[in-house]
Design a protein around this motif. Sequence first.
Motif, mmCIF file in Angstrom:
data_model
loop_
_atom_site.group_PDB
_atom_site.id
_atom_site.type_symbol
_atom_site.label_atom_id
_atom_site.label_comp_id
_atom_site.label_asym_id
_atom_site.label_seq_id
_atom_site.Cartn_x
_atom_site.Cartn_y
_atom_site.Cartn_z
ATOM 1 N N GLY A 28 8.692 -4.806 11.993
ATOM 2 C CA GLY A 28 8.506 -3.365 11.871
ATOM 3 C C GLY A 28 8.273 -2.883 10.460
ATOM 4 O O GLY A 28 8.240 -1.677 10.202
ATOM 5 N N ARG A 29 8.076 -3.792 9.511
ATOM 6 C CA ARG A 29 7.834 -3.392 8.128
ATOM 7 C C ARG A 29 6.485 -2.684 8.017
ATOM 8 O O ARG A 29 5.522 -3.050 8.689
ATOM 9 N N VAL A 30 6.436 -1.695 7.130
ATOM 10 C CA VAL A 30 5.237 -0.859 6.971
ATOM 11 C C VAL A 30 4.543 -1.219 5.666
ATOM 12 O O VAL A 30 5.192 -1.398 4.625
ATOM 13 N N TRP A 31 3.229 -1.319 5.712
ATOM 14 C CA TRP A 31 2.389 -1.543 4.538
ATOM 15 C C TRP A 31 1.630 -0.252 4.247
ATOM 16 O O TRP A 31 1.088 0.372 5.158
ATOM 17 N N THR A 32 1.593 0.140 2.981
ATOM 18 C CA THR A 32 0.986 1.411 2.599
ATOM 19 C C THR A 32 -0.240 1.159 1.720
ATOM 20 O O THR A 32 -0.307 0.156 1.006
ATOM 21 N N PRO A 33 -1.209 2.075 1.757
ATOM 22 C CA PRO A 33 -2.437 1.883 0.970
ATOM 23 C C PRO A 33 -2.266 2.331 -0.472
ATOM 24 O O PRO A 33 -1.474 3.213 -0.784
ATOM 25 N N GLU A 42 1.774 -3.514 -0.137
ATOM 26 C CA GLU A 42 0.681 -2.578 -0.370
ATOM 27 C C GLU A 42 -0.652 -3.292 -0.224
ATOM 28 O O GLU A 42 -0.723 -4.525 -0.353
ATOM 29 N N PHE A 43 -1.684 -2.529 0.031
ATOM 30 C CA PHE A 43 -3.015 -3.101 0.217
ATOM 31 C C PHE A 43 -4.050 -2.067 -0.223
ATOM 32 O O PHE A 43 -3.733 -0.901 -0.471
ATOM 33 N N VAL A 44 -5.285 -2.511 -0.330
ATOM 34 C CA VAL A 44 -6.400 -1.660 -0.709
ATOM 35 C C VAL A 44 -7.413 -1.671 0.426
ATOM 36 O O VAL A 44 -7.765 -2.745 0.935
ATOM 37 N N ALA A 45 -7.846 -0.490 0.838
ATOM 38 C CA ALA A 45 -8.885 -0.359 1.867
ATOM 39 C C ALA A 45 -10.207 -0.086 1.160
ATOM 40 O O ALA A 45 -10.405 0.986 0.591
#
Length: 866
Positions: free
Chosen positions: A548-553, A566-569
């Motif tokens: 259930g962990r959330v990744w944010t942009p 974190e990630f890059v779109a």
Amino acid sequence: MGARYVCKSEQRRRLVEAHATFNGIDYLEVLDEDAEALGLERQRTLWVRCYKPLPATLNADNVSITGGVRLKDIGVALAFRMDLAPPDPLTTAAERAEYTRRKELDEANGTHETEQTLVVRTTSSGDFSTYTLALLRGFLDTVPPADFDAPLSRVDFTFKVECPSEFDCAPPKHPDAPSGEDPPIDYLTRDYASFRRLLLDRLSEVTPQWKERNPADLGVTLVELMAYSADYLSYYQDAVATEAYLGTARKRTSVRRHAKLLDYPMHDGGNARAWVTVQVASGAEGWALPGPTDVTPGAMFATTVDAPRVLDARQLQAAVTAGAEVFESLHPATLHAGHGRIVFHTWGEDRCCLPQGATAATLLNPPFDSDPAQRVMTPKNFTPGLVLLLEEVRSPETGRVVDAEPSRRHAVRLTQVEFTRDPLMDLDVVEVAWGPEDALPFELCLWSVGVPLDSTGETEDPPGQAAPVSVARGNVVLVDHGRTLTDALPTVSVEGRYRPRLARGPLTQVSRVDGRRAVDPTASAAAALRTPAEEALPAIWLREAESGRVWTPRRTLLNSGRFSREFVAEVEDDGRARLRFGDNVLGERPSPDVALSATYRIGNGTSGNVGSESISHLYSPVGGDWRAAILRVRNPLPARGGVEPESVERVRVNAPEAFRVQQRAVTEDDYAEVAQRHPEVQRAVGSLRWTGSWHTMFVTVDRRGGFPVDADFSERLTAFLERFRLAGYDLRVDAPLFVPLDIAMTVCVSPGYLAANVKAALLEAFSTAELPGGQRGFFHPDNFSFGQPVYLSQLVATAMKVPGVAWVETEDAPGKPQRFRRFGQVPRDEWKDGLIAMERLEIARLDNDPSQPENGQLDFFMQGGL
């Protein structure tokens, strides 16, 4: 004897391993550092691993070690099969325990590694040269044991295999045999047709007897296959060279990364926002519209299509297919029946208007329909922070709805709400106020008109009765363009890059607060619609299925830690995005075999800038109750803020100049220039002073529109300047020094003009207000700034432009009524100089307010005329 062959394959090893009875040496291991744990001397124990189990009778007489440079006579003191270790003192207890452990593992796994391993104990450790261990039939024999392959009965090794070395362990390379003349190659060959022609020409030289050119022939098929592969490789090489430079790159992702190296943030556009009002029936009092969360979208609205006012899931999908644009609410809202239409209270006066620039009004608070003892607006449901939409609903002249001016609609966020009464008329009223940023940009008429008898289709007011020209609308919801979707991403791979691509586009770009979609309840209504594309982030979140962990942009991973999820779109020209994750150094890399789901929104750019009265549908999963409760959904004002993604061509032009823009402030001029980048600052002046223990930079600001430099603005500007501030310097924002003026002129009015009318026109021309036609009064706050003098010639020229002015007398001399000086000060020959000079931090001011003469005064002595 030297080596017979230099072979690059191990075919004989595989043949011996597959043979039923033949055996051979697979490898030899020298115990160096590991020998100490077994109580043995280093580099004096060898483990010889064979392909098949060894005879139990093998001993030291069957092992021979030859070679060496300085130490040649290496004797074999002991040799035994690993599973048949002799007792103490020939072997140590730790050594026997290790061999027993390995034997138990063989029995558990069904292997025979201990039976295939020969333990050899030498009399000494050799030098750094290469030695050869050979298995022999007997002490004096030179042939290998029975069923042993001769080439694989010996193995070369060195005792110093674990000694540190700065060289590669690969054997020296032998010189290559001289090759023949290289065939002629045309390096201009770059496409499929030329590669095919080149291959066929070469085959004509090496195999002239082969002349087949039929496409069905196997040889021609292979030629075309190789030509295709060469063409693809050539294209890949060209693409790599093309994408390597900003001036030639074609892919949007490549251009974005090149621009980032120059500190230029290429934006992907932004979505539009709009104010939507919802009118509900009296039975729906207190109904709530949901706001967005991490896992669920806000209330969904859609533009007008042929569908019911309240849509279910199937109807919403049909509306989207039909071309409807979807908007989602940015905050939760509670709907009240009486807030859909609120009437202004004019305290018994008639023909009243809210003037341009108004920041306050009085609203009538009638009793609630279903409960006369309860008022429509209460301190619980009508509080500061709510947004009201003020609009003209009928023409002040005709009384018709269709004749109302659509441009007279304005949203305001309430800053003050006071419940009171009009005791004379025995009515409950509410005094409301809003901030200067939401000041009314036009005059709003508040009187009532009669509804024409032939008016049809109007449900709010029946024909023949009096109805207000303008009303206020509550139940206002801020929505933005974009529809939420959820997709499952491919499972994270163990090796290689993980770069999943979203199935739908264009990806929505929204302004965020703390990484989430939000609305500041203290910001003005005008500020809520300002969404700079440069500050937008993609509306997407990732969630791991199990944890259930959330990744944010983020816009970049350069500031991400190794444990930052974190990630890059990266959005391409078609609007679809590919996701890029970290490498466990700059951002965390998803763990292998993790299942990720993406919740994202689609809808971006100018397609969301829909006109007023375009949004008319609300999606509700509830069904019938909502359909009966929702009477009307509309956006009185057009949506705004939608911006298309920045083009590649524009980035090519702007990015090389981006790093030339100074992003730090050192000198006084630097601070002034940086402060003027703020949208609310017209001009600024920096002053560096020693304040006792350190230096302080005082930034004196001339705010646009004449607004005061109050504490709230100073705090915002200080935060804006913080990233430019030089370390070790304090920063303070100051208000300018306003210099009030005292000006009086004698005006001769032309014949045929009323002196009073000419004076009114002069006062308007020299006012501080915005004039009709987009003009400004002469003393408008934005017309003067720091150090700017007031020229007498400009005053005379402005006065002479007013119709009815024949001439103007301005001489400031003793005994004459004219004045041209600073207020409250004796003349300093300003009239002779033709200007009133200002110092570095001074700004001229003339409000001509009789209640505040200290802010400047202006007089006209009229002569002549009617």
